[in-house]
Write a protein that holds these residues in place. Structure first.
Motif, short mmCIF file in Angstrom:
data_model
loop_
_atom_site.label_atom_id
_atom_site.label_comp_id
_atom_site.label_asym_id
_atom_site.label_seq_id
_atom_site.Cartn_x
_atom_site.Cartn_y
_atom_site.Cartn_z
N GLN A 45 33.38 38.36 43.18
CA GLN A 45 34.24 39.55 43.16
C GLN A 45 35.05 39.62 41.86
OE1 GLN A 45 33.90 42.05 45.10
NE2 GLN A 45 32.40 40.93 46.31
N TYR A 46 35.52 38.48 41.37
CA TYR A 46 36.20 38.49 40.07
C TYR A 46 35.23 38.90 38.96
CZ TYR A 46 40.54 36.30 41.70
OH TYR A 46 41.73 36.04 42.32
N ARG A 48 32.60 40.81 39.34
CA ARG A 48 32.37 42.25 39.52
C ARG A 48 33.49 43.04 38.84
NH1 ARG A 48 34.19 46.31 42.74
NH2 ARG A 48 32.70 47.93 43.30
N ARG A 49 34.72 42.58 39.05
CA ARG A 49 35.86 43.25 38.42
C ARG A 49 35.76 43.15 36.90
NH1 ARG A 49 42.06 41.54 39.66
NH2 ARG A 49 41.43 39.63 38.60
N LEU A 52 33.03 45.52 35.73
CA LEU A 52 33.28 46.93 36.01
C LEU A 52 34.37 47.52 35.12
CD1 LEU A 52 32.66 49.26 38.05
CD2 LEU A 52 34.54 48.35 39.43
N GLN A 136 38.02 52.73 42.01
CA GLN A 136 37.25 51.50 41.83
C GLN A 136 38.16 50.28 41.74
OE1 GLN A 136 34.02 50.77 41.87
NE2 GLN A 136 33.48 52.86 42.35
N LEU A 137 39.30 50.43 41.04
CA LEU A 137 40.22 49.30 40.93
C LEU A 137 40.79 48.93 42.29
CD1 LEU A 137 42.20 50.17 37.67
CD2 LEU A 137 40.39 48.47 37.97
N THR A 140 38.05 47.25 44.29
CA THR A 140 37.77 45.92 43.76
C THR A 140 38.85 44.93 44.17
OG1 THR A 140 36.54 46.83 41.90
CG2 THR A 140 37.41 44.61 41.64
N GLU A 141 40.11 45.34 44.06
CA GLU A 141 41.20 44.46 44.46
C GLU A 141 41.12 44.15 45.95
OE1 GLU A 141 43.29 42.86 42.29
OE2 GLU A 141 41.96 43.80 40.84
N ARG A 143 38.35 43.99 47.74
CA ARG A 143 37.24 43.04 47.89
C ARG A 143 37.68 41.63 47.51
NH1 ARG A 143 31.51 45.44 46.34
NH2 ARG A 143 31.75 47.55 47.09
N ILE A 144 38.45 41.53 46.43
CA ILE A 144 38.95 40.22 46.00
C ILE A 144 39.85 39.63 47.06
CG2 ILE A 144 40.46 39.07 44.33
CD1 ILE A 144 39.26 40.98 42.20
#
Length: 198
Positions: A45-46, A48-49, A52, A136-137, A140-141, A143-144
């Motif tokens: 996940q990190y 991916r961030r 992205l 998206q941010l 993403t956060e 998901r993390i």
């Protein structure tokens, strides 16, 4: 060898096999592998961030020239966060985990400032690209956070197995080299309420 002695040998072998299978010997390696898999998901996940953000930021930069400094901070924090690597073998090193967490916290802080920009400049909010970046941010956060929570639970289960009966017996004998996994803790900065300055 008579039929009775063969049956007796078979029964003893079966009972011995069942007792070993249900004794918890496999619990420690199973929990450790589960925790390592959860840590791999945190790293995924990190990553991916990290992958992205540059693409999205490049799209938005054209629309957010007045806050170029914030976007630069995000890019620099991302670069720093991707330099620190923690593999499954480093999970027992609290200092390495802390370095990793601190770098990720700096990136999260920069992302928070970027999201604050959207509140300060309504014209940015109307831009579809900025809205996509913001969405998206946030995703993403989230998901993390889920990946971190899953790792925390898996590490707790593994560490608990090393200290509780009956797996404690296996931990002290066959798995005596196993160390507890480092816990994922919030940085000191995360303990206070974030300040938003415009």
């Amino acid at each position: 060898m008579s039929v009775v002695s063969r049956l007796r040998s078979f029964a003893i072998a079966t009972l011995l096999g069942l007792s070993v299978a249900s004794c918890g010997y496999n619990t420690i390696p199973t929990l450790e592998e589960n925790a390592k898999a959860k840590w791999a998901e945190v790293q995924a996940q990190y990553q991916r961030r990290a992958d992205l953000i540059p693409n999205l930021v490049a799209t938005v930069q054209g629309y957010a020239k007045q806050e170029k400094d914030v976007l630069t901070q995000v890019t620099e924090a991302r670069a720093k966060a991707t330099q620190i690597k923690v593999d499954a073998f480093s999970l027992t090193d609290p200092d390495k985990i802390k370095q990793f967490q601190d770098a990720q916290a700096q990136l999260s802080g920069a992302l928070g400032r970027l999201l604050a920009v959207s509140e300060a400049y309504p014209d940015l909010k109307s831009n579809a690209n900025f809205l996509a970046l913001q969405s998206q941010l946030e995703g993403t956060e989230n998901r993390i956070n889920v990946a971190r929570r899953d790792y925390i639970e898996a590490a707790r289960d593994f560490n608990l197995a090393l200290r509780t009966f009956p797996t404690l017996l296996w931990a002290k004998t066959f798995f005596s080299s196993e160390k507890p996994l480092a816990e994922f803790t919030a940085s000191d900065a995360a303990q206070g309420a974030p300040q938003v300055k415009f």
